[in-house]
Design a protein around this motif. Structure first.
Motif, PDB file in Angstrom:
ATOM      1  N   ARG A  96       0.706  -1.248  -0.042  1.00  0.00           N
ATOM      2  CA  ARG A  96       0.138   0.030  -0.034  1.00  0.00           C
ATOM      3  C   ARG A  96       0.993   1.114  -0.019  1.00  0.00           C
ATOM      4  NH1 ARG A  96      -1.288   2.986   4.279  1.00  0.00           N
ATOM      5  NH2 ARG A  96      -0.729   1.395   5.721  1.00  0.00           N
ATOM      6  N   LEU A  97       1.989   1.234   0.838  1.00  0.00           N
ATOM      7  CA  LEU A  97       2.775   2.173   0.764  1.00  0.00           C
ATOM      8  C   LEU A  97       3.529   2.610  -0.281  1.00  0.00           C
ATOM      9  CD1 LEU A  97       4.142   2.122   4.614  1.00  0.00           C
ATOM     10  CD2 LEU A  97       2.384   3.700   3.733  1.00  0.00           C
ATOM     11  N   TRP A  98       4.108   1.467  -0.800  1.00  0.00           N
ATOM     12  CA  TRP A  98       4.862   1.941  -2.205  1.00  0.00           C
ATOM     13  C   TRP A  98       3.911   2.239  -3.113  1.00  0.00           C
ATOM     14  CZ3 TRP A  98       9.246   3.123  -3.656  1.00  0.00           C
ATOM     15  CH2 TRP A  98      10.591   2.869  -2.784  1.00  0.00           C
ATOM     16  N   VAL A 102       4.845   5.382  -5.558  1.00  0.00           N
ATOM     17  CA  VAL A 102       5.245   5.414  -7.072  1.00  0.00           C
ATOM     18  C   VAL A 102       4.173   6.096  -7.784  1.00  0.00           C
ATOM     19  CG1 VAL A 102       4.879   3.684  -9.077  1.00  0.00           C
ATOM     20  CG2 VAL A 102       6.227   3.097  -7.089  1.00  0.00           C
ATOM     21  N   ALA A 103       2.979   6.538  -7.217  1.00  0.00           N
ATOM     22  CA  ALA A 103       1.988   7.126  -7.881  1.00  0.00           C
ATOM     23  C   ALA A 103       2.487   8.685  -7.769  1.00  0.00           C
ATOM     24  CB  ALA A 103       0.709   7.092  -7.226  1.00  0.00           C
ATOM     25  N   ARG A 104       2.975   8.970  -6.588  1.00  0.00           N
ATOM     26  CA  ARG A 104       3.639  10.524  -6.500  1.00  0.00           C
ATOM     27  C   ARG A 104       4.697  10.660  -7.290  1.00  0.00           C
ATOM     28  NH1 ARG A 104       6.056  12.088  -0.604  1.00  0.00           N
ATOM     29  NH2 ARG A 104       7.070  14.206  -1.289  1.00  0.00           N
ATOM     30  N   ALA A 105       5.712   9.400  -7.490  1.00  0.00           N
ATOM     31  CA  ALA A 105       6.675   9.911  -8.199  1.00  0.00           C
ATOM     32  C   ALA A 105       6.277   9.952  -9.766  1.00  0.00           C
ATOM     33  CB  ALA A 105       7.841   8.625  -8.119  1.00  0.00           C
ATOM     34  N   GLY A 106       5.418   9.371  -9.910  1.00  0.00           N
ATOM     35  CA  GLY A 106       4.725   9.479 -11.534  1.00  0.00           C
ATOM     36  C   GLY A 106       4.306  10.579 -11.982  1.00  0.00           C
ATOM     37  N   ARG A 107       4.043  11.349 -11.004  1.00  0.00           N
ATOM     38  CA  ARG A 107       3.515  13.132 -11.317  1.00  0.00           C
ATOM     39  C   ARG A 107       4.961  13.928 -11.686  1.00  0.00           C
ATOM     40  NH1 ARG A 107      -0.343  11.545  -7.066  1.00  0.00           N
ATOM     41  NH2 ARG A 107       1.103  12.245  -5.689  1.00  0.00           N
ATOM     42  N   LEU A 108       6.291  13.425 -11.413  1.00  0.00           N
ATOM     43  CA  LEU A 108       7.500  14.255 -11.905  1.00  0.00           C
ATOM     44  C   LEU A 108       7.830  13.549 -13.175  1.00  0.00           C
ATOM     45  CD1 LEU A 108       9.337  13.901  -8.310  1.00  0.00           C
ATOM     46  CD2 LEU A 108       8.253  16.026  -9.614  1.00  0.00           C
ATOM     47  N   PRO A 109       8.538  14.494 -14.012  1.00  0.00           N
ATOM     48  CA  PRO A 109       8.889  13.979 -15.365  1.00  0.00           C
ATOM     49  C   PRO A 109      10.085  12.922 -15.086  1.00  0.00           C
ATOM     50  CG  PRO A 109       9.110  16.310 -15.195  1.00  0.00           C
ATOM     51  CD  PRO A 109       8.605  15.919 -13.756  1.00  0.00           C
ATOM     52  N   GLU A 110      10.203  11.885 -15.748  1.00  0.00           N
ATOM     53  CA  GLU A 110      11.128  11.000 -15.595  1.00  0.00           C
ATOM     54  C   GLU A 110      12.595  11.252 -15.633  1.00  0.00           C
ATOM     55  OE1 GLU A 110      12.331   6.692 -17.990  1.00  0.00           O
ATOM     56  OE2 GLU A 110      10.219   7.358 -17.858  1.00  0.00           O
TER      57      GLU A 110
END
Length: 262
Positions: A96-98, A102-110
């Motif tokens: 659940r935490l990851w 990952v969703a949060r990280a996905g909002r940043l450009p790769e």
């Protein structure tokens, strides 16, 4: 130019008087029983295994541990797990935490997710390291797979190059996020399969042993190996969240201390 003293024991028992360590970095060092007196410790950052840390005659260990538990309550679950059901609940929490991270990280450009903050692993490198840790402690130790390592796994710094090559690790790989997430997903599914079938008796079962580069010679139980995987998951997520905050805050301003992956 500042000298580099990597992998040395030349300073064991050394005494430094009047030395200037401004801007120095100590990484993966053994600092047990170090004593620092009459020194300036301003804007100092410490991280690692902390125990009996005394600052100006005050043992701050309990405060640090308590604050970390408050910020990351999964640490308490990790310490208190005893039964197979506890391990399953812990893995539920990790998944659940990851997922949120990952969703949060996905909002940043790769490209940002390939950036390092203050020399720490980038987000993508962190995911790759967790692939490596899962392959080692779950794939090899628990499931007894003869060749468990995915080439994109990232070992800890300082791992012998020959050993990593023997395990099939590609240290030169620079994979895109989507590929890393796909591999990472298979490894989390592997651990899910282990914990879903886990019994209390399994926790004490000794893992099979085959000689392999970089693996412990002593015997380990299934419970211990799963505990290592879960601790890696919790600690590296804590670091990832910390660095994502810095990247989010400083992306526009460009003031984060960023180092491109080597």
């Amino acid at each position: 130019m500042a000298a580099g003293d990597d992998g040395t024991d030349a300073f064991r028992g050394a005494s430094f008087t009047g030395a200037d360590f401004t801007g120095a970095t100590f990484r993966d060092c053994d600092l047990r029983q170090v004593k620092v007196t009459d020194s300036w410790l301003v804007d100092v950052s410490l991280s690692g295994l902390v125990g009996h840390l005394v600052v100006n005659d005050v043992d701050v260990t309990a405060f640090v541990e308590g604050e970390l538990d408050r910020r990351h309550p999964e640490r308490v679950l990790l310490r208190e797990k005893r039964t197979a059901d506890d391990y399953r609940a812990m893995w539920d929490t990790i998944e659940r935490l990851w997922a949120g991270t990952v969703a949060r990280a996905g909002r940043l450009p790769e490209p940002v997710l390939n950036q390092r903050v203050d020399g720490e692993w980038s987000f993508i490198e962190t995911l790759r390291h967790l692939v490596f840790a899962t392959d080692k402690w779950a794939g090899y130790m628990i499931l007894n797979k003869p060749m468990p390592h995915h080439p994109l796994g990232l070992p800890q710094p300082g791992s012998p190059l020959a050993d990593m090559a023997a395990l099939g690790i590609d240290l030169e790989a620079r994979p895109p996020l989507a590929e890393v997430l796909e591999v990472r997903g298979t490894r989390m599914t592997m651990v899910r399969g282990i914990v879903d079938r886990l019994t209390d008796e399994d926790l004490e079962r000794e893992c099979p042993q085959r000689p392999a580069p970089g693996y412990p010679e002593e015997a380990h139980s299934v419970g211990l190996c799963l505990g290592v995987v879960m601790r890696e998951e919790c600690e590296h997520r804590r670091y990832a969240v910390r660095d994502l905050t810095a990247l989010e805050t400083n992306q526009g301003a460009g003031t984060a201390h960023r180092d491109a992956a080597p």
